[in-house]
Motif scaffolding. Structure first.
Motif, PDB file in Angstrom:
ATOM      1  N   TYR A 182       5.539  -2.746   7.367  1.00 57.93           N
ATOM      2  CA  TYR A 182       5.777  -3.754   6.891  1.00 57.93           C
ATOM      3  C   TYR A 182       5.442  -4.841   7.936  1.00 57.93           C
ATOM      4  CZ  TYR A 182       6.899  -1.631   2.311  1.00 57.93           C
ATOM      5  OH  TYR A 182       6.998  -1.010   1.227  1.00 57.93           O
ATOM      6  N   ALA A 197       6.676   3.329   6.337  1.00 53.81           N
ATOM      7  CA  ALA A 197       6.000   2.172   5.718  1.00 53.81           C
ATOM      8  C   ALA A 197       6.110   1.134   6.973  1.00 53.81           C
ATOM      9  CB  ALA A 197       6.850   1.596   4.906  1.00 53.81           C
ATOM     10  N   LYS A 255       8.831  11.848  -0.541  1.00 55.86           N
ATOM     11  CA  LYS A 255       8.866  11.579  -1.806  1.00 55.86           C
ATOM     12  C   LYS A 255       9.283  12.985  -2.778  1.00 55.86           C
ATOM     13  CE  LYS A 255       6.347   9.616  -5.767  1.00 55.86           C
ATOM     14  NZ  LYS A 255       5.401   8.788  -6.280  1.00 55.86           N
ATOM     15  N   VAL A 306      14.042   1.847   1.763  1.00 53.83           N
ATOM     16  CA  VAL A 306      12.811   2.090   2.944  1.00 53.83           C
ATOM     17  C   VAL A 306      12.743   1.077   3.892  1.00 53.83           C
ATOM     18  CG1 VAL A 306      10.466   2.274   3.237  1.00 53.83           C
ATOM     19  CG2 VAL A 306      11.529   3.497   1.516  1.00 53.83           C
ATOM     20  N   ILE A 327       8.137   8.937   5.103  1.00 50.43           N
ATOM     21  CA  ILE A 327       8.907   8.897   3.897  1.00 50.43           C
ATOM     22  C   ILE A 327       8.620   9.996   2.993  1.00 50.43           C
ATOM     23  CG2 ILE A 327       8.938   7.365   1.688  1.00 50.43           C
ATOM     24  CD1 ILE A 327       9.011   5.695   3.977  1.00 50.43           C
TER      25      ILE A 327
END
Lengths: 272, 272
Positions: free
Chosen positions: A113, A111, A81, A239, A79
């Motif tokens: 999840y 991420a 940023k 994402v 990711i």
């Protein structure tokens, strides 16, 4: 991987005079990176440019694009940023005329999840924190995010993957870190973000894809009562893609066909 | 003078992972310092503690007090800015359980406003930027200040020393960096800050002093029409004290006796 500040690797430090720290005077983008490619880059850059225009931040968008591409190349997967601030200034809300916008790039791991979120759908927490109505800032991914911080602090129970936020007038607006879509009678509905909310990049991508597939879409104000009448509900961001929503408060929905179709589209958009 | 981060002198740098930078997740105080003393310190600390309580930031207030005293002692004269953030965290709105609040102290020279502001009164710019209504954050001096940044960017003409801000419902709330008082029939009126605005330290000090002097005070919603009916108007903050307001839009006011009285009180409070 080291962060970059204004194109140079740094050891995790930035200026104490930065207006991003002082006032949240800036914008950010959170970009999925796969195999060295920043995904949905054009939409991220479009939203950033809109934010710079609304906040009058004179950023070099050509430079930002080339830095994002170079940084993503080094990241591989993860990711990315980007924080873009108005730069340094002296004390006081007025910006120094010579302020140089600051570019900060940070890398995080992808991420992780639970797979069940996408497969079986998620349950939304009912956030008490309301979004205030500010048309001048609505839609932007700016750095003033205390409402999201407060909303996210309302629950710790991992049974809730996301939280639903309303505005101070009671309209249903979005998730804490997602946008929201309803399906009703084969039609897509998503909340109008003229007064509050963040106009997500995945939301924009799905709206464009739906239009291409001639799926009727309606951007409008949505009440809690309308959630009850929806055939399907889903949340999305750039994402994780699309998560069906299976329950919120005493309401529940099946994981329906249009949600699965758009989930497949989102998956394709987040693949390289 | 060097800034301090968590009690240590630093070369103007702070963490890129700070939630103050990422989300404006923190609070600040701007404190006048004279002869090594931070002025109105108890009121600043009270507002900070209220903010920490509302935002659930677990700060060490004893440590903060002692650092402010030590830093002010070294400063001598000037403006001390304290930024207190929730500290570092990983990506995402949820705070890390172990996050340590970060204390940043910065010194600036004393503000140099034209003497005419206090003597003859100021003209207020009519800001188009409205304050959004968010009871969870109203009154706090938090780091989400884009509305003030936008409002302050609306005028460059030095003929306007301050700008008047209304909320999205049209209520008169405050200046961009000041609170507002009206005088009507010998009574003080100041806007209610339950929905928006910053509850200033000088406002609190003047309300307390007025109560001590048995000057009737009323904290209430105030409309533009009520400004018209006011006998006197003034703005205040903890750096400059009290400025009479002599004009706003097509309205004007004389510099009246109650304004002068409270200006004298403010001057005493900002003296050591």
């Amino acid at each position: 991987m080291h962060s970059w500040v204004d194109g140079l690797p740094v050891d995790g430090l930035s200026s104490l005079k930065d207006r991003g720290l002082a006032y949240g005077d800036g914008l950010f983008e959170t970009i999925a990176v796969k195999a060295g490619h920043p995904l949905l880059l054009e939409l991220h850059l479009q939203r950033l440019a809109l934010g710079c225009s609304r906040l009058a931040i004179a950023a070099d968008h050509v430079l930002i694009r080339s830095e994002l591409l170079a940084y993503a190349q080094q990241m591989g997967d993860g990711i990315l940023k980007l924080i873009l601030t108005r730069g340094d200034s002296q004390r006081g809300y007025g910006a120094s005329p010579g302020a140089q916008p600051r570019r900060i790039l940070q890398a995080s791991p992808s991420a992780s999840y639970p797979q069940a979120n996408a497969r079986d759908g998620v349950v939304l927490f009912d956030c008490a924190t309301r979004l205030s109505e500010q048309p001048l800032l609505a839609g932007l991914k700016h750095l003033n995010r205390l409402e999201q911080v407060l909303a996210r602090s309302e629950w710790q129970d991992p049974a809730y993957a996301e939280g639903l936020m309303r505005d101070t007038s009671g309209r249903v607006i979005e998730g804490v870190f997602s946008n929201l879509f309803l399906v009703q009678d084969g039609r897509l509905l998503t909340p109008d973000l003229q007064r509050s909310g963040v106009a997500g990049v995945m939301r924009a991508a799905l709206l464009a894809q739906a239009a291409r597939l001639a799926i009727p879409c309606h951007i409008t104000d949505i009440s809690l009562e309308q959630l009850q009448q929806a055939d399907e509900l889903f949340v999305c961001n750039s994402v994780y893609g699309v998560w069906p929503v299976r329950a919120f408060a005493d309401l529940s929905w099946p994981v329906g066909p249009l949600t699965r179709k758009l989930q497949g589209i989102a998956r394709t958009l987040l693949d390289v």
